[in-house]
Design a protein around this motif. Structure first.
Motif, PDB file in Angstrom:
ATOM      1  N   SER A 176      28.047  -5.257  41.141  1.00  0.00           N
ATOM      2  CA  SER A 176      28.525  -4.432  42.246  1.00  0.00           C
ATOM      3  C   SER A 176      27.363  -3.829  43.038  1.00  0.00           C
ATOM      4  O   SER A 176      26.390  -3.340  42.470  1.00  0.00           O
ATOM      5  N   GLY A 177      27.491  -3.822  44.359  1.00  0.00           N
ATOM      6  CA  GLY A 177      26.515  -3.152  45.203  1.00  0.00           C
ATOM      7  C   GLY A 177      26.538  -1.655  44.993  1.00  0.00           C
ATOM      8  O   GLY A 177      25.503  -0.977  45.133  1.00  0.00           O
ATOM      9  N   THR A 178      27.705  -1.123  44.657  1.00  0.00           N
ATOM     10  CA  THR A 178      27.820   0.311  44.369  1.00  0.00           C
ATOM     11  C   THR A 178      27.005   0.666  43.123  1.00  0.00           C
ATOM     12  O   THR A 178      26.314   1.694  43.087  1.00  0.00           O
ATOM     13  N   PHE A 179      27.067  -0.185  42.122  1.00  0.00           N
ATOM     14  CA  PHE A 179      26.256   0.003  40.912  1.00  0.00           C
ATOM     15  C   PHE A 179      24.773   0.000  41.263  1.00  0.00           C
ATOM     16  O   PHE A 179      24.007   0.868  40.819  1.00  0.00           O
ATOM     17  N   ASP A 180      24.349  -0.975  42.065  1.00  0.00           N
ATOM     18  CA  ASP A 180      22.934  -1.074  42.452  1.00  0.00           C
ATOM     19  C   ASP A 180      22.479   0.183  43.194  1.00  0.00           C
ATOM     20  O   ASP A 180      21.415   0.744  42.906  1.00  0.00           O
TER      21      ASP A 180
END
Length: 315
Positions: A176-180
């Motif tokens: 996930s980009g949110t995780f990154d």
């Protein structure tokens, strides 16, 4: 009406493709005019955060252009870029900028990436609605909770005045980009996080997890909080200048730091040579931008949308 996009998203199995709306080559099949002669297919995959915006835009675009079939899926930002580089999709939703290795993979496939900013989001840290002791969290406290090999097991480990109750954590998966973005801004290094938490690329799974556990804490895109604020509580974040709650105003201004961020759709020069894709992206940045707040995100300034249109060679 358009907030149903989030509810639809909740019914998806990870990486399951959803055709948003109905398409037809019959110009009289539910069209609203303006799409005569325009036809083709558009495949989009990527961020679950951007998914509600893109699916809402796709739904409205197909009403006006019934000859175009737009399919929108969500497999996470990283998963979307992988499919894009394999030419399995035409456009890629992303909740963070493309990484160098992802750009190289796309270029090796003969794609010339074009980054298109479409809205702003604020990663929202949430607790259960019944939680009556967490009124804010500092960035340092968040880091203490989420860093690799974290010693935090209970709320008391975060603040000695809080209950000695176990924290149940929910967050996005590693693609996930949110995780990154969250790990880079909070932990200090992208991709570094404790692993003993419930992961999902489907933000609705995270919503349900936090809503169902009085001692839970999680994070995901602002739209999913907005859609479920009756059963979740957003936690104001203190980055050193006082606690700030995520709102349209604080996200737009960047005051909600460090978790305010832009979200993107990635196109390519090659895709933009196809008239139906070019018209879709033009719609996204003109009429489609009015749908952004309807699904819980924050519109860009009008002049920014004009810049993005020029970047795509539309104006």
């Amino acid at each position: 009406m358009l907030k149903k996009s989030l509810q639809i998203a909740g019914a998806l199995v990870l990486s399951l493709s959803l055709v948003v709306g109905c398409s037809s080559n019959n110009p009289n099949a539910g069209g609203e005019g303006g799409g005569e002669g325009l036809s083709g297919k558009i495949k989009i995959d990527g961020s679950s955060t951007v998914y509600p915006v893109t699916s809402a835009v796709a739904e409205e675009f197909m009403k006006k252009n019934p000859g175009v079939d737009v399919t929108v899926s969500q497999s996470g930002t990283g998963g979307g870029f992988e499919k894009w580089a394999k030419k399995e999709t035409d456009l890629s939703d992303a909740s963070r900028p493309i990484k160098d290795e992802e750009k190289e993979a796309a270029e090796k496939a003969g794609l010339e990436p074009i980054e298109v900013e479409v809205a702003k989001d604020g990663i929202t840290v949430v607790v259960n609605k019944e939680n009556d002791f967490v009124d804010k969290l500092t960035v340092d406290q968040l880091k203490k909770i989420w860093e690799p090999n974290s010693k935090v097991k209970t709320w008391k480990d975060v603040n000695p005045e809080w209950p000695d109750k176990p924290i149940k954590l929910y967050g996005p998966g590693t693609s996930s980009g949110t995780f990154d973005y969250f790990t880079e801004e909070i932990v200090g290094e992208e991709g570094k996080s404790r692993t003993d938490y419930t992961q999902s690329e489907d933000d609705n799974t995270l919503v349900q997890g936090v809503a169902g556990d009085k001692n839970a804490l999680g994070y995901f895109g602002y739209a999913y909080y907005e859609e479920n604020k009756d059963k979740l509580k957003a936690v104001p974040i203190d980055a050193g200048k006082g606690a700030v709650e995520p709102t349209e105003e604080t996200i737009q201004s960047g005051k909600y730091a460090p978790l305010s961020r832009p979200i993107f759709v990635y196109a390519s020069k090659q895709a933009m040579e196809k008239e139906h894709i070019k018209k879709f992206m033009e719609f996204y940045l003109t009429e489609g931008k009015e749908l952004v707040p309807e699904v819980g995100y924050i519109k860009l300034k009008d002049e920014k949308y004009e810049e993005e249109l020029k970047e795509l060679g539309i104006k």
